[in-house]
Design a protein around this motif. Structure first.
Motif, PDB file in Angstrom:
ATOM      1  N   ALA A  97      -8.887  14.703 -37.458  1.00  0.00           N
ATOM      2  CA  ALA A  97      -9.577  15.968 -37.172  1.00  0.00           C
ATOM      3  C   ALA A  97      -8.671  17.166 -37.435  1.00  0.00           C
ATOM      4  O   ALA A  97      -9.131  18.194 -37.951  1.00  0.00           O
ATOM      5  CB  ALA A  97     -10.076  15.975 -35.718  1.00  0.00           C
ATOM      6  N   ALA A  98      -7.403  17.032 -37.129  1.00  0.00           N
ATOM      7  CA  ALA A  98      -6.474  18.151 -37.313  1.00  0.00           C
ATOM      8  C   ALA A  98      -6.293  18.522 -38.786  1.00  0.00           C
ATOM      9  O   ALA A  98      -5.884  19.646 -39.102  1.00  0.00           O
ATOM     10  CB  ALA A  98      -5.120  17.812 -36.683  1.00  0.00           C
ATOM     11  N   ASP A  99      -6.579  17.569 -39.699  1.00  0.00           N
ATOM     12  CA  ASP A  99      -6.441  17.821 -41.142  1.00  0.00           C
ATOM     13  C   ASP A  99      -7.782  18.088 -41.817  1.00  0.00           C
ATOM     14  O   ASP A  99      -7.839  18.302 -43.034  1.00  0.00           O
ATOM     15  CB  ASP A  99      -5.829  16.592 -41.846  1.00  0.00           C
ATOM     16  N   ALA A 100      -8.881  18.037 -41.038  1.00  0.00           N
ATOM     17  CA  ALA A 100     -10.215  17.994 -41.651  1.00  0.00           C
ATOM     18  C   ALA A 100     -10.550  19.262 -42.426  1.00  0.00           C
ATOM     19  O   ALA A 100     -11.232  19.198 -43.450  1.00  0.00           O
ATOM     20  CB  ALA A 100     -11.276  17.737 -40.582  1.00  0.00           C
ATOM     21  N   VAL A 101     -10.062  20.419 -41.970  1.00  0.00           N
ATOM     22  CA  VAL A 101     -10.507  21.676 -42.569  1.00  0.00           C
ATOM     23  C   VAL A 101     -10.160  21.756 -44.054  1.00  0.00           C
ATOM     24  O   VAL A 101     -10.909  22.328 -44.841  1.00  0.00           O
ATOM     25  CB  VAL A 101      -9.957  22.891 -41.780  1.00  0.00           C
ATOM     26  N   ARG A 102      -9.087  21.126 -44.482  1.00  0.00           N
ATOM     27  CA  ARG A 102      -8.712  21.228 -45.898  1.00  0.00           C
ATOM     28  C   ARG A 102      -9.638  20.409 -46.800  1.00  0.00           C
ATOM     29  O   ARG A 102      -9.609  20.576 -48.019  1.00  0.00           O
ATOM     30  CB  ARG A 102      -7.244  20.836 -46.113  1.00  0.00           C
ATOM     31  N   ASP A 174     -21.584  24.482 -29.342  1.00  0.00           N
ATOM     32  CA  ASP A 174     -22.222  23.470 -28.480  1.00  0.00           C
ATOM     33  C   ASP A 174     -22.270  22.085 -29.121  1.00  0.00           C
ATOM     34  O   ASP A 174     -22.776  21.141 -28.491  1.00  0.00           O
ATOM     35  CB  ASP A 174     -23.667  23.876 -28.150  1.00  0.00           C
ATOM     36  N   LEU A 175     -21.800  21.933 -30.362  1.00  0.00           N
ATOM     37  CA  LEU A 175     -21.795  20.610 -30.995  1.00  0.00           C
ATOM     38  C   LEU A 175     -21.013  19.620 -30.130  1.00  0.00           C
ATOM     39  O   LEU A 175     -19.924  19.938 -29.636  1.00  0.00           O
ATOM     40  CB  LEU A 175     -21.138  20.672 -32.382  1.00  0.00           C
ATOM     41  N   ILE A 176     -21.581  18.408 -29.929  1.00  0.00           N
ATOM     42  CA  ILE A 176     -20.876  17.380 -29.157  1.00  0.00           C
ATOM     43  C   ILE A 176     -19.638  16.930 -29.931  1.00  0.00           C
ATOM     44  O   ILE A 176     -18.522  16.932 -29.395  1.00  0.00           O
ATOM     45  CB  ILE A 176     -21.825  16.190 -28.870  1.00  0.00           C
ATOM     46  N   TRP A 177     -19.839  16.526 -31.197  1.00  0.00           N
ATOM     47  CA  TRP A 177     -18.713  16.339 -32.116  1.00  0.00           C
ATOM     48  C   TRP A 177     -18.643  17.598 -32.967  1.00  0.00           C
ATOM     49  O   TRP A 177     -19.610  17.907 -33.688  1.00  0.00           O
ATOM     50  CB  TRP A 177     -18.956  15.169 -33.070  1.00  0.00           C
ATOM     51  N   ASN A 178     -17.539  18.345 -32.903  1.00  0.00           N
ATOM     52  CA  ASN A 178     -17.425  19.499 -33.783  1.00  0.00           C
ATOM     53  C   ASN A 178     -17.240  19.021 -35.224  1.00  0.00           C
ATOM     54  O   ASN A 178     -17.162  17.816 -35.489  1.00  0.00           O
ATOM     55  CB  ASN A 178     -16.323  20.454 -33.300  1.00  0.00           C
ATOM     56  N   VAL A 179     -17.178  19.962 -36.152  1.00  0.00           N
ATOM     57  CA  VAL A 179     -17.138  19.582 -37.575  1.00  0.00           C
ATOM     58  C   VAL A 179     -15.913  18.723 -37.880  1.00  0.00           C
ATOM     59  O   VAL A 179     -16.010  17.701 -38.576  1.00  0.00           O
ATOM     60  CB  VAL A 179     -17.181  20.841 -38.459  1.00  0.00           C
ATOM     61  N   ALA A 180     -14.761  19.090 -37.355  1.00  0.00           N
ATOM     62  CA  ALA A 180     -13.533  18.321 -37.633  1.00  0.00           C
ATOM     63  C   ALA A 180     -13.645  16.897 -37.093  1.00  0.00           C
ATOM     64  O   ALA A 180     -13.274  15.925 -37.773  1.00  0.00           O
ATOM     65  CB  ALA A 180     -12.325  19.038 -37.032  1.00  0.00           C
ATOM     66  N   GLU A 181     -14.170  16.759 -35.888  1.00  0.00           N
ATOM     67  CA  GLU A 181     -14.347  15.416 -35.294  1.00  0.00           C
ATOM     68  C   GLU A 181     -15.386  14.602 -36.059  1.00  0.00           C
ATOM     69  O   GLU A 181     -15.255  13.380 -36.200  1.00  0.00           O
ATOM     70  CB  GLU A 181     -14.755  15.548 -33.823  1.00  0.00           C
ATOM     71  N   LEU A 197     -22.367  16.053 -48.660  1.00  0.00           N
ATOM     72  CA  LEU A 197     -22.851  17.042 -47.702  1.00  0.00           C
ATOM     73  C   LEU A 197     -23.000  16.366 -46.347  1.00  0.00           C
ATOM     74  O   LEU A 197     -23.368  15.191 -46.272  1.00  0.00           O
ATOM     75  CB  LEU A 197     -24.229  17.598 -48.116  1.00  0.00           C
ATOM     76  N   ILE A 198     -22.709  17.112 -45.293  1.00  0.00           N
ATOM     77  CA  ILE A 198     -22.896  16.599 -43.933  1.00  0.00           C
ATOM     78  C   ILE A 198     -23.821  17.550 -43.180  1.00  0.00           C
ATOM     79  O   ILE A 198     -23.492  18.724 -42.985  1.00  0.00           O
ATOM     80  CB  ILE A 198     -21.551  16.488 -43.182  1.00  0.00           C
ATOM     81  N   PHE A 199     -24.994  17.054 -42.782  1.00  0.00           N
ATOM     82  CA  PHE A 199     -25.892  17.791 -41.887  1.00  0.00           C
ATOM     83  C   PHE A 199     -25.423  17.467 -40.476  1.00  0.00           C
ATOM     84  O   PHE A 199     -25.424  16.304 -40.067  1.00  0.00           O
ATOM     85  CB  PHE A 199     -27.349  17.359 -42.109  1.00  0.00           C
ATOM     86  N   THR A 200     -25.002  18.490 -39.728  1.00  0.00           N
ATOM     87  CA  THR A 200     -24.198  18.256 -38.523  1.00  0.00           C
ATOM     88  C   THR A 200     -25.001  18.109 -37.235  1.00  0.00           C
ATOM     89  O   THR A 200     -24.409  17.963 -36.169  1.00  0.00           O
ATOM     90  CB  THR A 200     -23.154  19.373 -38.355  1.00  0.00           C
ATOM     91  N   GLY A 201     -26.336  18.147 -37.312  1.00  0.00           N
ATOM     92  CA  GLY A 201     -27.149  17.974 -36.112  1.00  0.00           C
ATOM     93  C   GLY A 201     -27.856  19.264 -35.734  1.00  0.00           C
ATOM     94  O   GLY A 201     -27.501  20.346 -36.204  1.00  0.00           O
ATOM     95  N   THR A 202     -28.882  19.118 -34.887  1.00  0.00           N
ATOM     96  CA  THR A 202     -29.748  20.263 -34.580  1.00  0.00           C
ATOM     97  C   THR A 202     -29.754  20.576 -33.093  1.00  0.00           C
ATOM     98  O   THR A 202     -29.687  19.653 -32.270  1.00  0.00           O
ATOM     99  CB  THR A 202     -31.185  19.980 -35.081  1.00  0.00           C
TER     100      THR A 202
END
Ligand code: MN
Length: 232
Positions: A97-102, A174-181, A197-202
């Motif tokens: 998760a700590a490296d996910a943004v790149r 409010d995401l339970i798993w944020n984007v990095a997780e 592509l990742i649809f991250t939830g509604t």
């Protein structure tokens, strides 16, 4: 090259400011906002999970344009789900998760359109959801915004209105798993690749639409996605 049938077109999503993002896979996260999990009959404390849509279910909608989606067959309960979409620019597996943004190329406003009646039938029978989730034009999506323009998106309002009346409202925080997780968890199960592509939830407030309805989804920092439902 010696293809025995014509090669199908590569699905793409336009990029704001020019260019096309080729779509490889569409991963979707289920029940990633607690209040939506609760409205679907769950406690909101179970971990989120994944399903997929084929790449050619994308329905790209250009900036400032009202897109059109044909009301799909076999359903009498077509639901909207507004979602933050994350586009992967650099693939990988077992990403931390700590490296996910790149690994993120950018973001878009998306709709995980759902034939809720068919999904619920499949759930009851313990069968796969594909017919409820992975149908033609089931992934309307606005233009991609490069992360260089938006910065990392971890908070901000996410809303959806139908004919001007607000139906869904939440915040990316409010995401339970944020984007990095989400990227970490997904990449433990599949090797992510550029073009995914990742649809991250509604968030909560999902509901039905009918032909003639005008949907407007908005995410702070990404503008809006407008979609008219047409007779199928
Ligand atoms: Mn969804």
């Amino acid at each position: 090259m010696n293809h025995v049938i014509p090669v199908p077109p590569q699905p793409t999503v336009p990029v704001l400011g020019g260019g096309l993002f080729p779509v490889r896979r569409i991963y979707c996260v289920g029940r990633n906002y607690a209040e939506h999990a609760q409205e679907m009959g769950f406690t909101g404390r179970e971990p989120p999970f994944f399903f997929l849509k084929p790449a050619d279910t994308v329905l790209p909608v250009a900036d400032g344009v009202i897109g059109e989606m044909a009301y799909p067959p076999l359903t009498a309960n077509l639901h909207h789900e507004i979602e933050l979409v994350v586009a992967i620019g650099i693939g990988g597996r077992n990403i931390k998760a700590a490296d996910a943004v790149r690994h993120i190329w950018g973001y878009a406003v998306g709709l995980d359109m759902t034939r809720r009646d068919l999904q619920n039938d499949m759930k009851k029978q313990g069968r796969p959801w594909s017919i409820g989730k992975a149908f033609d034009e089931s992934a309307p999506i606005g233009p991609l915004h490069a992360i260089g323009r938006t910065g990392e998106l971890n908070r901000g309002a996410i809303t959806l209105s139908v004919n001007g009346a607000q139906r869904q409202s939440g915040d990316l925080s409010d995401l339970i798993w944020n984007v990095a997780e989400t990227i970490e968890t997904l990449s433990n199960a599949w090797t992510l690749q550029a073009g995914d592509l990742i649809f991250t939830g509604t968030p909560s407030g999902v509901g039905a639409v009918v032909p003639g309805d005008l949907l407007e989804g908005r995410i702070e920092g990404l503008g809006s996605l407008q979609l008219r439902i047409k007779q199928g």
